[in-house]
Design a protein around this motif. Structure first.
Motif, PDB file in Angstrom:
ATOM      1  N   CYS A  91      50.665  23.008  39.009  1.00  0.00           N
ATOM      2  CA  CYS A  91      49.469  23.797  38.735  1.00  0.00           C
ATOM      3  C   CYS A  91      49.798  25.292  38.684  1.00  0.00           C
ATOM      4  N   MET A  92      50.708  25.725  39.528  1.00  0.00           N
ATOM      5  CA  MET A  92      51.113  27.128  39.520  1.00  0.00           C
ATOM      6  C   MET A  92      51.700  27.498  38.170  1.00  0.00           C
ATOM      7  N   ILE A  97      43.714  22.095  36.495  1.00  0.00           N
ATOM      8  CA  ILE A  97      44.012  22.032  37.926  1.00  0.00           C
ATOM      9  C   ILE A  97      43.131  20.988  38.618  1.00  0.00           C
ATOM     10  N   SER A 141      40.023  30.077  30.360  1.00  0.00           N
ATOM     11  CA  SER A 141      39.757  29.912  31.792  1.00  0.00           C
ATOM     12  C   SER A 141      39.318  28.493  32.102  1.00  0.00           C
ATOM     13  N   LEU A 142      38.403  27.989  31.268  1.00  0.00           N
ATOM     14  CA  LEU A 142      37.894  26.641  31.508  1.00  0.00           C
ATOM     15  C   LEU A 142      39.025  25.624  31.475  1.00  0.00           C
ATOM     16  N   ALA A 185      44.868  24.387  43.992  1.00  0.00           N
ATOM     17  CA  ALA A 185      45.727  23.388  43.362  1.00  0.00           C
ATOM     18  C   ALA A 185      46.342  22.406  44.358  1.00  0.00           C
ATOM     19  N   ILE A 195      43.752  31.603  42.009  1.00  0.00           N
ATOM     20  CA  ILE A 195      43.763  30.429  41.130  1.00  0.00           C
ATOM     21  C   ILE A 195      44.502  29.273  41.794  1.00  0.00           C
ATOM     22  N   SER A 196      45.612  29.587  42.427  1.00  0.00           N
ATOM     23  CA  SER A 196      46.457  28.467  42.856  1.00  0.00           C
ATOM     24  C   SER A 196      46.060  27.852  44.199  1.00  0.00           C
ATOM     25  N   LYS A 199      47.527  41.379  40.189  1.00  0.00           N
ATOM     26  CA  LYS A 199      48.016  40.150  39.541  1.00  0.00           C
ATOM     27  C   LYS A 199      48.368  39.059  40.552  1.00  0.00           C
ATOM     28  N   ASP A 223      44.574  41.602  27.775  1.00  0.00           N
ATOM     29  CA  ASP A 223      44.162  42.892  28.304  1.00  0.00           C
ATOM     30  C   ASP A 223      44.811  44.038  27.538  1.00  0.00           C
ATOM     31  N   GLN A 274      46.208  36.197  29.882  1.00  0.00           N
ATOM     32  CA  GLN A 274      45.185  37.192  30.188  1.00  0.00           C
ATOM     33  C   GLN A 274      45.753  38.585  30.077  1.00  0.00           C
ATOM     34  N   ARG A 275      46.962  38.745  30.580  1.00  0.00           N
ATOM     35  CA  ARG A 275      47.586  40.058  30.528  1.00  0.00           C
ATOM     36  C   ARG A 275      47.759  40.464  29.067  1.00  0.00           C
ATOM     37  N   ALA A 324      48.928  28.008  35.907  1.00  0.00           N
ATOM     38  CA  ALA A 324      48.216  29.229  36.260  1.00  0.00           C
ATOM     39  C   ALA A 324      48.995  30.460  35.800  1.00  0.00           C
ATOM     40  N   LEU A 325      50.312  30.386  35.933  1.00  0.00           N
ATOM     41  CA  LEU A 325      51.165  31.500  35.517  1.00  0.00           C
ATOM     42  C   LEU A 325      50.994  31.747  34.023  1.00  0.00           C
ATOM     43  N   MET A 352      46.542  35.415  40.860  1.00  0.00           N
ATOM     44  CA  MET A 352      47.331  34.193  40.801  1.00  0.00           C
ATOM     45  C   MET A 352      47.065  33.334  42.048  1.00  0.00           C
ATOM     46  N   ILE A 366      36.816  32.534  27.606  1.00  0.00           N
ATOM     47  CA  ILE A 366      36.141  31.509  28.416  1.00  0.00           C
ATOM     48  C   ILE A 366      36.866  30.181  28.284  1.00  0.00           C
ATOM     49  N   ILE A 410      36.791  33.919  38.946  1.00  0.00           N
ATOM     50  CA  ILE A 410      37.376  33.967  37.609  1.00  0.00           C
ATOM     51  C   ILE A 410      36.286  34.168  36.566  1.00  0.00           C
ATOM     52  N   MET A 411      35.194  33.443  36.710  1.00  0.00           N
ATOM     53  CA  MET A 411      34.122  33.544  35.728  1.00  0.00           C
ATOM     54  C   MET A 411      33.446  34.909  35.773  1.00  0.00           C
ATOM     55  N   MET A 469      42.187  26.008  31.904  1.00  0.00           N
ATOM     56  CA  MET A 469      43.134  26.111  33.011  1.00  0.00           C
ATOM     57  C   MET A 469      42.560  25.512  34.292  1.00  0.00           C
ATOM     58  N   LEU A 470      41.312  25.884  34.574  1.00  0.00           N
ATOM     59  CA  LEU A 470      40.684  25.350  35.787  1.00  0.00           C
ATOM     60  C   LEU A 470      40.543  23.841  35.703  1.00  0.00           C
ATOM     61  N   TYR A 512      48.466  31.028  32.284  1.00  0.00           N
ATOM     62  CA  TYR A 512      47.130  31.579  32.068  1.00  0.00           C
ATOM     63  C   TYR A 512      47.091  33.073  32.358  1.00  0.00           C
ATOM     64  N   VAL A 513      47.700  33.476  33.476  1.00  0.00           N
ATOM     65  CA  VAL A 513      47.683  34.884  33.838  1.00  0.00           C
ATOM     66  C   VAL A 513      48.429  35.701  32.782  1.00  0.00           C
TER      67      VAL A 513
END
Lengths: 293, 431, 283
Positions: free
Chosen positions: A277-278, A225, A218-219, C122, C118-119, C111, A292, A288-289, A281-282, C115, A215, C162-163, A221-222, A284-285
Motif C-alpha cells: 500500500c505504501m 488500500i 485520490s479515490l 494500510a 495515507i499509509s 510530504k 502541484d 500530486q506533486r 501511496a508513494l 504520506m 478526485i 485527503i478530500m 488510491m484510497l 499517488y503523492v
C-alpha cells in the motif's frame, strides 16, 4: 516571535489529527511491526527475536503468493469497475434531461448498496447466489443456465463472483464523491467548449475528466488500500475457498493469527500488505506533486 | 491570531470532553473494577459466553439469578457475544489481561488457550473445593490437569426425511455405509432438486470436517490419531475419504458443498431438498418450528458394513473454563459447580436440547418427546467421540484437512497426496 | 424550424436512452436490496424456498416486531446513531483543520506527513486487534462510547483530510486573502468562506464517515462488551447463532438500519445543488 508562531501555525491546525494518529494508530502499528520480528508473540510470555525469519517464511509460502495474486486481481478489477460504474452513474444522475425529483429518487436508489454493513452484504449475496437462490432461478427461467450454477463454490467462478459482489458494494462511494466533483465544475468551461464546437463525448473527454482527475486519483488510491484489506466480505462468502481460489492477503493473515495462533507471522504478513500500500501511496503523492507544480 | 488559537483550543477541549464525557455516559463501564472490593463484600463475576443468545430469551439470566440467590455476595455479569467472534475476544482479552473470570469454551479452542496461559487449572480448584468429580461426564485435560468441563453436549446423529425416503422406495433408515450410499442414490433426483446427502465443507467454518467427515471414522470405531499424534493415512480415515468421494462422484451430495456452512445444511433439510444429513440434536426443535409438517426421524451414523462394535458419536460441547487471571477463582468455581450440579444441569440441558454434562442429570425431554427419546437411545448405545477436542489449533487442523479434501473430491488431487499432505500439515502443529 | 424540431427529437431520444440506462442501473443497484426486503417478511424456512418468490404465504411483519419491541435491540440503534453522529461531527471538524493546513501552508514535514496519513490506514485492522485492544484497556476506554468514537475517527480521518485538502486546493487563495485584507484572521477565512463553499465536499465526506462508523463491526465487537454498548452490526451478528441464523430478523434489522441513513442522504442531497452555485462563485 511572530515568525515562530507563523511556522508553527500549520502544526497547530494539524495538532488534533497528529495527536489522535500518534496514539491510536502509530503506536499499535509500531507494536505490530515489532511483533513481525518475534517468534510466537502473544502466545508465549517471552517471545524470541528471530530477525527476518518470519519475512522469509511468509514470502516463500505458496499460499501467500496465491493470495497476493488473488488480492491484486480482486483489487484492481474492483477499483477499475468502481470507477467506471461510479463515473457512469454520477454522469447519468447529473444530467438535466430528467426532472429533479426523478434524479433525487434515482440517487437514493443508486446509493443503496452502500448503506449496509459488510456482514449483511455477504450473507445476502450468499443467499441469492446459492444453487437454490434467486439468481440461479432467474438464469434458469430465462434459459441462460441449465441446472444450478455454483457461483461461490466452484473454482472457476468463485473469484470473479466475490469481485462482482465487491464491485456492487463499493461503487456508490465513487458515485457520491464524483457527483460532488461534477457539480463543482464551472459551467463556463462547458460553454467555452461548446463554442469551440465540441460535442458531448468530447466535452466529457476534455473538460469533465481533466477536472475530475484529482478526485479520481485520490479515490482510486484510497479504494486500492481499502480493497486490499477487504476481509469481512470474503470471509463471510467463501472463507477464502474453495481450495484457496479466493484466498486474499487479509484472509491469509487472519488465519495465521486466529487459526494457527502465529501472531508473529500474521504481523509479518500485515507489514507486507502495508508495504504494498505504501508503494501505491508513494505513486499517488508523486502524482500530486507533479500536479502541484 | 488569538481567535485562531482559541478556536483550536475549543476543538481540543471538545475532544477532551468527548473522551471524559463518554466514559461517564456509558452506564456499564467499570473498566477497572476487579471485583469491586470497595463496594463491600460483593464479588462480581464476569461470564463471557455465546449461550445466552442461543437460549430462550431470559432463560440463562434466570439461572444466574438463581445462583446469585443461593450465593449472597456473588453477582454474575453475563457478557454475551456472537459465537463466531467469541474466540477472538477471549484471545484478545487474555493478551490484555481483561479476560472474564468464567468463559464459555469450545473443545477446539482449549489447547491454544492453555498454551497462551489464559486458563486456570480446574483440577486445583476442584481439590480446593473438595468437589467430587465422578459426577462429570467428561473433563478436557492437558498434561493431567483439567481446563474445560463440558456443561452440555450436542450429539450429531443422522436426520432422515421419512417422506422422501418412502417416496424413493427406501424402507428403513440406513445403518451401514452401503445402505446409506444406496439410499442416497435412490433419493437423489436433480430434476426435482432433491439430493441424498448434504455436506458442508466451508473453510470459513470448517467444523464440517469434524461433524460430517471424521464422524464416519469414529462411527466405525476408527481413529484419526495414534498415540497422541495425527494418523491420517490409516485405513479407517482412508476408507472414509474414499467412501465420501464415491458419494460425491455419484452426484448424490447437494451442490455448493465447498462453501456450505452448518446453518445452510439445515435449511436444505427443512425445505425438503435433502433426504439425510448429519446434524446436531439441538436442531430438532428448530426444524419442527420452521417446518411443522416435515416428517423426520433420527438414527445413528452408519458404520462400515459388518461392524458390530460400539459407535462413536460426534458431539460439540458448551464447555466452561476459569480464567488464569481471575481475582476470584473460588467464586468462579462455585459458578461452575452450580452449572454442573444435577438439577441445574438437567434444566440447562432441557432448555438447550442437549445432553447433560452431569452423568446423573436427565433432561425432561427424554421421556416426553419420542424423537429425543430415540436420540437418547442412540446416545446410550454409543459413546461420545470427538477427537478434535483438546488438539492444538483444532480449528486450523480441520481447515487444513478441508483444504486438502476439497481438491481430492473435485478430482484434482490423488487420495495418497491428500492424506499425506494433510498429515504433514497436522504434524507441523504437533511439534 | 426544422433544425429546432430535429434537435428536439434528438433530445427526446437522448432522454429516452438516459432513462433506460438509469432503470437498468437501478435494477442492478436495488435488486439485492429488494430481495433483502422480501426476505425480511418471510419465515426463516421460506427464505430458502425453491422456486423463490418475492412474496410468500408466510408474509408477516413479525421479524420487525421482534426487533422493535426488544429494548435491547432498539438500544443497538440508538448507540449506532449516537456514535456515528459524533464521529461525523468530530471527523469533519478535525479533518477541515488538517486539510486547511495541508492546502494553505508549506511546511517542512508536509510530504512525509501526507504520506503517513495515507499509509496508516494500510495495516489490516485484524492484525492491529490485539495491540489496539490492549491500548484501549490501558487508556481505560474499554466498553465506552469514547473508544468507538475515537477509533472510528482514526479510521475515517485520512479520507476526510485527503478530500478536504483536495477541495480546498480547488478554491483560489485570493478568497482567503480577501478576508485577511478586511482584517479577518486566517481561521476566519477558513470558517467564514472556505467551509461554506465546500459544503458539497463536506456532505460527501460526512456521508462517508457516517457510513463507516455505522457499519463497522470488528472494533465494535472487540471494544465493547455489554449489551448496552453494542451497535447494530454486532446486533446483526448476534442473530447468527452457532447452529442456525435468524435470517428474517437479520434482514429486518438491516432494513430498519438503512432507512434513517437513506432519509439523511435524501435530505442532504440539496446541498449538492447548493454546491453548484457555490462552485460557480469562483469563476
Amino acid at each position: 516571535m511572530h515568525k515562530v508562531t507563523k511556522k508553527l501555525a500549520p502544526f497547530a491546525y494539524l495538532s488534533p489529527t497528529l495527536l489522535l494518529l500518534a496514539v491510536l494508530s502509530l503506536l499499535p502499528i509500531a507494536m505490530v511491526f515489532s511483533y513481525s520480528f518475534l517468534n510466537n508473540v502473544v502466545m508465549e510470555k517471552n517471545p524470541v527475536f528471530v530477525g527476518i525469519a518470519n519475512y522469509i517464511e511468509i514470502l516463500t509460502d505458496a499460499v501467500f503468493l496465491q493470495a497476493l495474486y488473488n488480492t491484486l486481481y480482486f483489487t484492481i478489477l474492483s477499483v477499475v469497475f468502481h470507477l467506471i460504474l461510479g463515473l457512469a452513474f454520477a454522469t447519468l444522475l447529473n444530467t438535466k434531461l430528467i426532472s429533479p425529483l426523478a434524479r433525487a429518487l434515482f440517487r437514493v436508489v443508486y446509493i443503496l448498496p452502500w448503506v449496509f454493513t459488510a456482514t449483511i452484504i455477504a450473507i445476502l449475496w450468499r443467499l441469492m447466489l446459492s444453487p437454490n437462490g434467486v439468481v440461479n432461478y432467474m438464469l434458469n427461467e430465462v434459459g441462460l443456465a441449465s441446472g444450478p450454477v455454483e457461483f461461490l463454490s466452484s473454482r472457476q467462478l468463485a473469484l470473479p463472483t466475490v469481485t462482482f459482489i465487491n464491485i456492487w458494494a463499493g461503487y456508490p462511494f465513487y458515485m457520491v464523491s464524483l457527483l460532488a466533483g461534477l457539480q463543482g465544475i464551472p459551467s463556463e468551461l462547458y460553454e467555452a467548449g461548446r463554442i469551440d464546437g465540441a460535442n458531448g463525448p468530447q466535452l466529457f473527454r476534455f473538460v469533465t475528466l481533466p477536472q475530475l482527475r484529482p478526485i479520481i486519483l485520490s479515490l482510486a488510491m484510497l479504494d486500492f488500500i481499502w480493497t486490499v484489506q477487504q476481509f469481512t466480505l470474503i470471509w463471510m462468502t467463501t472463507g477464502g475457498g474453495p481450495i484457496h481460489v479466493t484466498e486474499m492477503l487479509s484472509t491469509f493473515t487472519y488465519k495465521l493469527a486466529f487459526s494457527s495462533y502465529e501472531f508473529g507471522l500474521a504481523s509479518t504478513s500485515a507489514f507486507i500488505i502495508l508495504a504494498i500500500c505504501m508503494f501505491v501511496a508513494l505513486f499517488y503523492v508523486r502524482q500530486q506533486r507533479a500536479a502541484d507544480e | 491570531m488569538n481567535k485562531k488559537v482559541m478556536s483550536l483550543m475549543i476543538v481540543m477541549a471538545l475532544l477532551a470532553a468527548l473522551i471524559s464525557g463518554c466514559t461517564t455516559v456509558a452506564p456499564a463501564a467499570p473498566a477497572a473494577a476487579p471485583g469491586g472490593e470497595s463496594a463491600g463484600e460483593t464479588v462480581t463475576l464476569e461470564f463471557t459466553q455465546w449461550w445466552e443468545p442461543e437460549l430462550p430469551e431470559g432463560a440463562f439470566r434466570a439461572l444466574m439469578d438463581e445462583f446469585e440467590a443461593q450465593n449472597p455476595g456473588i453477582k454474575v455479569e453475563l457478557v454475551s457475544g456472537p459465537y463466531s467472534t467469541t474466540r477472538e475476544q477471549v484471545v484478545a482479552g487474555a493478551a490484555a489481561g481483561t479476560m472474564s473470570d468464567v468463559v464459555g469454551l469450545d473443545g477446539a479452542w482449549v489447547n491454544d488457550f492453555v498454551k497462551q496461559g489464559a486458563l486456570a487449572s480446574m483440577t486445583d480448584l476442584m481439590t480446593a473445593a473438595s468437589f467430587d468429580s465422578s459426577e462429570l461426564a467428561a473433563q478436557i485435560q492437558l498434561d493431567g490437569a483439567t481446563y474445560m468441563i463440558p456443561v452440555v453436549n450436542f450429539v450429531y446423529p443422522v436426520f432422515v426425511n421419512n417422506d422422501l425416503l418412502a417416496a424413493a422406495g427406501v424402507e428403513s433408515p440406513p445403518s451401514t455405509r452401503s445402505e446409506f450410499a444406496d439410499a442416497a442414490a435412490k433419493l437423489t433426483n436433480p430434476d426435482a432438486n432433491v439430493y441424498g446427502w448434504v455436506l458442508p465443507l466451508s473453510t470459513e467454518l470448517p467444523n464440517g470436517i469434524q461433524n460430517d467427515v471424521m464422524s464416519w471414522v469414529w462411527a466405525s470405531g476408527g481413529s484419526m490419531m495414534k498415540d497422541g499424534q495425527p494418523d491420517l493415512t490409516n485405513d479407517a480415515v482412508r476408507s472414509v475419504a474414499e467412501y465420501i468421494k464415491g458419494l460425491y462422484d455419484a452426484g448424490v451430495i447437494t451442490p455448493g458443498a465447498f462453501t456450505m456452512r452448518e446453518p445452510d445444511k439445515v435449511t436444505e433439510f427443512t425445505n425438503g431438498r435433502v433426504g439425510m444429513m448429519v446434524d446436531s440434536l439441538a436442531h430438532i426443535n428448530l426444524i419442527r418450528e420452521q417446518a411443522p409438517e416435515l416428517n423426520f426421524s433420527i438414527t445413528a451414523l452408519p458404520a462400515e458394513d459388518g461392524y458390530t462394535g460400539k459407535r462413536g458419536l460426534p458431539y460439540a460441547s458448551w464447555g466452561i473454563g476459569v480464567a488464569a487471571n481471575s481475582q476470584h477463582p473460588a467464586e468462579a468455581w462455585k459458578l461452575v459447580e452450580f452449572l454442573m450440579s444435577q438439577d441445574v444441569n438437567s434444566r440447562l440441558s432441557s432448555i438447550a436440547h442437549a445432553f447433560p454434562g452431569n452423568v446423573n442429570s436427565t433432561p425432561d425431554y427424554v421421556e416426553t418427546d419420542p424423537l429425543f427419546g430415540a436420540a437418547f437411545e442412540v446416545f446410550q448405545q454409543g459413546y461420545l467421540a470427538n477427537e478434535f477436542t483438546g488438539l492444538p489449533t483444532a480449528e486450523g487442523l480441520m481447515r487444513s484437512f478441508d483444504e486438502q479434501f476439497q481438491p481430492y473430491l473435485d478430482g484434482s488431487q490423488s487420495l495418497d497426496d491428500t492424506l499425506n499432505n494433510a498429515q504433514a500439515a497436522w504434524m507441523e502443529q504437533f511439534q | 424550424m426544422n433544425s429546432i424540431q430535429s434537435r428536439q427529437t434528438k433530445r427526446r431520444i437522448l432522454q429516452g436512452l438516459v432513462i433506460i440506462a438509469l432503470l437498468i442501473g437501478a435494477f442492478y443497484a436495488a435488486f439485492p436490496v429488494v430481495w433483502m426486503l422480501s426476505s425480511s417478511f418471510k419465515s426463516n424456512r421460506d427464505v430458502f424456498a425453491y422456486p423463490p418468490s418475492l412474496i410468500t404465504d408466510s408474509f408477516s411483519m413479525s421479524a420487525y416486531a421482534a426487533v422493535l419491541t426488544n429494548p435491547e435491540k432498539v438500544r443497538f440503534f440508538t448507540n449506532s446513531y449516537f456514535v456515528a453522529l459524533l464521529v461525523t461531527l468530530f471527523t469533519l471538524a478535525v479533518g477541515c483543520l488538517a486539510g486547511y493546513s495541508f492546502s494553505r501552508y508549506n511546511f517542512f514535514f508536509k510530504k512525509p506527513l501526507n504520506m503517513l496519513i495515507i499509509s496508516v490506514q494500510a495495516v489490516p485492522p485484524i492484525t492491529l486487534l490485539i495491540p489496539y485492544f490492549s491500548l484501549i484497556v490501558t487508556l481505560k476506554l474499554f466498553n465506552t462510547y469514547a473508544a468507538l468514537v475515537l477509533t472510528y475517527m482514526v479510521l475515517t480521518l485520512p479520507y476526510a483530510i485527503i478530500m478536504m485538502t483536495g477541495y480546498f486546493n480547488t478554491l483560489p487563495k485570493e478568497l482567503d486573502e480577501a478576508v485577511m485584507m478586511d482584517g479577518g484572521s486566517r481561521f476566519n477565512a477558513l470558517w467564514r468562506v472556505l467551509i461554506p463553499i465546500s459544503v458539497p465536499g463536506l456532505v460527501s465526506v460526512g456521508i462517508y464517515t457516517f457510513m463507516q462508523a455505522w457499519n463497522e463491526f470488528l472494533f465494535a465487537v472487540t471494544l465493547t462488551k455489554t449489551m448496552e454498548m453494542r451497535t447494530v452490526p454486532v446486533g446483526i451478528a448476534l442473530l447468527m447463532g452457532q447452529h442456525s441464523y435468524e435470517w428474517n430478523e437479520m434482514m429486518a434489522m438491516s432494513v430498519l438500519g438503512c432507512l434513517p441513513v437513506l432519509l439523511l442522504f435524501l435530505f442532504f442531497q440539496r446541498y449538492f445543488i447548493a454546491g453548484m452555485t457555490a462552485g460557480s462563485v469562483k469563476g
